[in-house]
Motif scaffolding. Structure first.
Motif, mmCIF file in Angstrom:
data_model
loop_
_atom_site.group_PDB
_atom_site.id
_atom_site.type_symbol
_atom_site.label_atom_id
_atom_site.label_comp_id
_atom_site.label_asym_id
_atom_site.label_seq_id
_atom_site.Cartn_x
_atom_site.Cartn_y
_atom_site.Cartn_z
ATOM 1 N N VAL A 1 73.672 34.126 59.768
ATOM 2 C CA VAL A 1 73.721 33.514 59.528
ATOM 3 C C VAL A 1 75.593 32.995 59.065
ATOM 4 O O VAL A 1 76.427 33.722 59.240
ATOM 5 N N PRO A 2 76.136 32.180 59.997
ATOM 6 C CA PRO A 2 77.080 31.977 60.523
ATOM 7 C C PRO A 2 78.721 31.711 59.232
ATOM 8 O O PRO A 2 77.695 31.411 57.664
ATOM 9 N N GLU A 3 79.235 32.187 59.690
ATOM 10 C CA GLU A 3 80.345 32.895 58.159
ATOM 11 C C GLU A 3 81.309 31.076 57.308
ATOM 12 O O GLU A 3 80.951 31.534 56.483
ATOM 13 N N LEU A 4 80.760 30.199 57.823
ATOM 14 C CA LEU A 4 81.119 29.309 57.078
ATOM 15 C C LEU A 4 80.543 27.751 57.021
ATOM 16 O O LEU A 4 80.269 27.269 56.480
ATOM 17 N N ALA A 5 78.649 28.475 56.920
ATOM 18 C CA ALA A 5 77.669 27.910 56.924
ATOM 19 C C ALA A 5 77.387 27.717 55.275
ATOM 20 O O ALA A 5 77.343 26.593 55.350
ATOM 21 N N PRO B 1 72.641 30.317 64.398
ATOM 22 C CA PRO B 1 73.725 30.909 64.559
ATOM 23 C C PRO B 1 74.864 30.223 65.375
ATOM 24 O O PRO B 1 76.346 30.431 64.954
ATOM 25 N N GLU B 2 74.954 29.318 66.054
ATOM 26 C CA GLU B 2 75.967 28.168 66.397
ATOM 27 C C GLU B 2 76.295 27.079 65.979
ATOM 28 O O GLU B 2 77.090 25.808 66.481
ATOM 29 N N LEU C 1 79.806 25.798 66.425
ATOM 30 C CA LEU C 1 80.423 27.683 66.486
ATOM 31 C C LEU C 1 80.738 27.929 67.482
ATOM 32 O O LEU C 1 79.844 27.942 68.597
ATOM 33 N N PRO C 2 81.540 28.223 68.508
ATOM 34 C CA PRO C 2 81.701 29.676 69.560
ATOM 35 C C PRO C 2 80.421 30.610 69.375
ATOM 36 O O PRO C 2 80.653 31.084 68.256
ATOM 37 N N PRO C 3 79.919 31.133 70.654
ATOM 38 C CA PRO C 3 79.126 32.242 70.348
ATOM 39 C C PRO C 3 79.560 33.642 70.504
ATOM 40 O O PRO C 3 81.134 33.795 70.475
#
Length: 365
Positions: A281-285, A311-312, A363-365
């Motif tokens: 899970v992205p940190e900014l989610a 993820p992205e 988000l970038p990979p």
């Protein structure tokens, strides 16, 4: 007072060492040395608050004797003098150096010091002319004025400027800390209170449309929804006062996972679905989903909200509202979120899609 008294005693001893012997010539001692000791006492008395005045008072005790000095040079190539003293030293020279340093250290204005230095120069010229005015005397006088008065004053001035810069740097750091704390408070208010107020408005809107209520109850629910919207607007104004554009938003989300966030929104009456793709899970989610749910609750009451997290890519999309929104647009939530996404190397897009609205972060990979 004790320190000044001791300083006067030491200065008096040094002044006495420069004058006539009190045992062999008491009359000369009383005529020459005693007035100098009294003058030194006056200088010590005013030297702490007014060092420039003390410097004027000890002017008769200045380096006007050219028999001893810091160094000796031979000027036989230019004049008959051989042993010319450089920076003449007297017993009272350390005290004069101290008051010259204090003048530069404590005196904020420069022009009074310039006037006193002009007076010192006039006294030095008069002493040299009275003693014959040859080249050796001029060299001794000029170096004595520079070494005893000017150099300590410049050191004091430099010290004062350095302390001022240090004070300004400390005040600037304190101001930056206050601004960061204000921005943190604004973010906490936006992330917690703003979200909760929006959910209260959603609950009130759902209650307002519930069947089987009396007209009075429907009116009370509508008033509650409007009051929650007004409170949200006032909170937005307060956040606008607290926020600083130069302060970067933090990248640490609140302590709540996505499932709990969506569950809390659904429990408040929002119709929301969560599609969580496999992978990290992205940190900014959390921040993105919370901002999307808050905006949907404020601007599209009763709309279906779809949350997709990969993820992205993070997407929050809502359909058309089922009731009229009472909240004005123009908050700082998207602006702060956009900055956080930019710092993370991603791209944020937000705008109308069909008959609804979509917030997307790539988000970038």
């Amino acid at each position: 007072m004790v320190y000044d008294l001791l300083l006067w005693v030491v200065l008096g001893v040094f002044i006495a060492a420069m004058g006539p012997d009190p045992v062999k010539d008491p009359a000369a001692f009383a005529l020459v040395t005693v007035p100098r000791i009294v003058l030194g006492g006056l200088a010590v008395l005013v030297g702490r608050p007014y060092p420039l005045l003390a410097l004027v008072l000890v002017l008769p005790l200045g380096p006007w004797r050219f028999t001893d000095g810091f160094a000796t040079v031979d000027l036989s190539r230019l004049a008959p003098q051989r042993n010319v003293k450089i920076v003449p030293l007297l017993a009272t020279s350390p005290f004069i150096v101290w008051y010259a340093y204090l003048t530069g250290r404590r005196l904020a204005r420069v022009w009074p010091a310039l006037l006193v230095f002009c007076l010192i120069g006039v006294v030095g010229v008069a002493v040299v002319l009275a003693q014959g005015g040859d080249l050796g005397l001029w060299v001794s006088m000029v170096t004595g004025v520079i070494g005893t008065y000017l150099v300590p004053y410049l050191f004091g001035l430099l010290r004062r400027r350095l302390l001022q810069q240090r004070l300004q740097a400390r005040r600037s750091a304190e101001e930056q800390a206050r601004l960061r704390e204000r921005a943190r408070i604004a973010r906490d208010m936006h992330d917690s209170l703003g979200h909760d107020l929006a959910l209260i408005a959603v609950r009130a809107a759902g209650l307002e449309m519930a069947p089987g209520l009396a007209p009075e109850q429907v009116g009370a629910a509508g008033e509650l929804r409007i009051a929650a919207a007004d409170a949200t607007e006032r909170l937005r104004q307060i956040i606008g006062l607290l926020r600083e554009d130069a302060d970067a938003a933090p990248l640490v989300p609140v302590n709540e996972n996505l499932a709990e966030l969506v569950r809390r929104a659904a429990a408040s009456g929002m119709e929301v679905t969560l599609d969580l793709a496999p992978g990290p899970v992205p940190e900014l989610a959390h921040a993105v989903v919370q901002e999307g749910l808050t905006n949907a609750a404020k601007h599209a009451p009763g709309a279906l909200v779809e949350v997709v997290v990969a993820p992205e890519r993070i997407s929050v999309r809502n359909g058309p509202p089922r009731s009229r929104s009472t909240v004005r647009s123009g908050g700082m939530g998207l602006a702060g979120l956009r900055e956080r996404v930019r710092l993370a190397g991603g791209v944020l897009s937000a705008g109308p899609v069909g008959d609804g609205f979509e917030l997307t972060v790539t988000l970038p990979p």
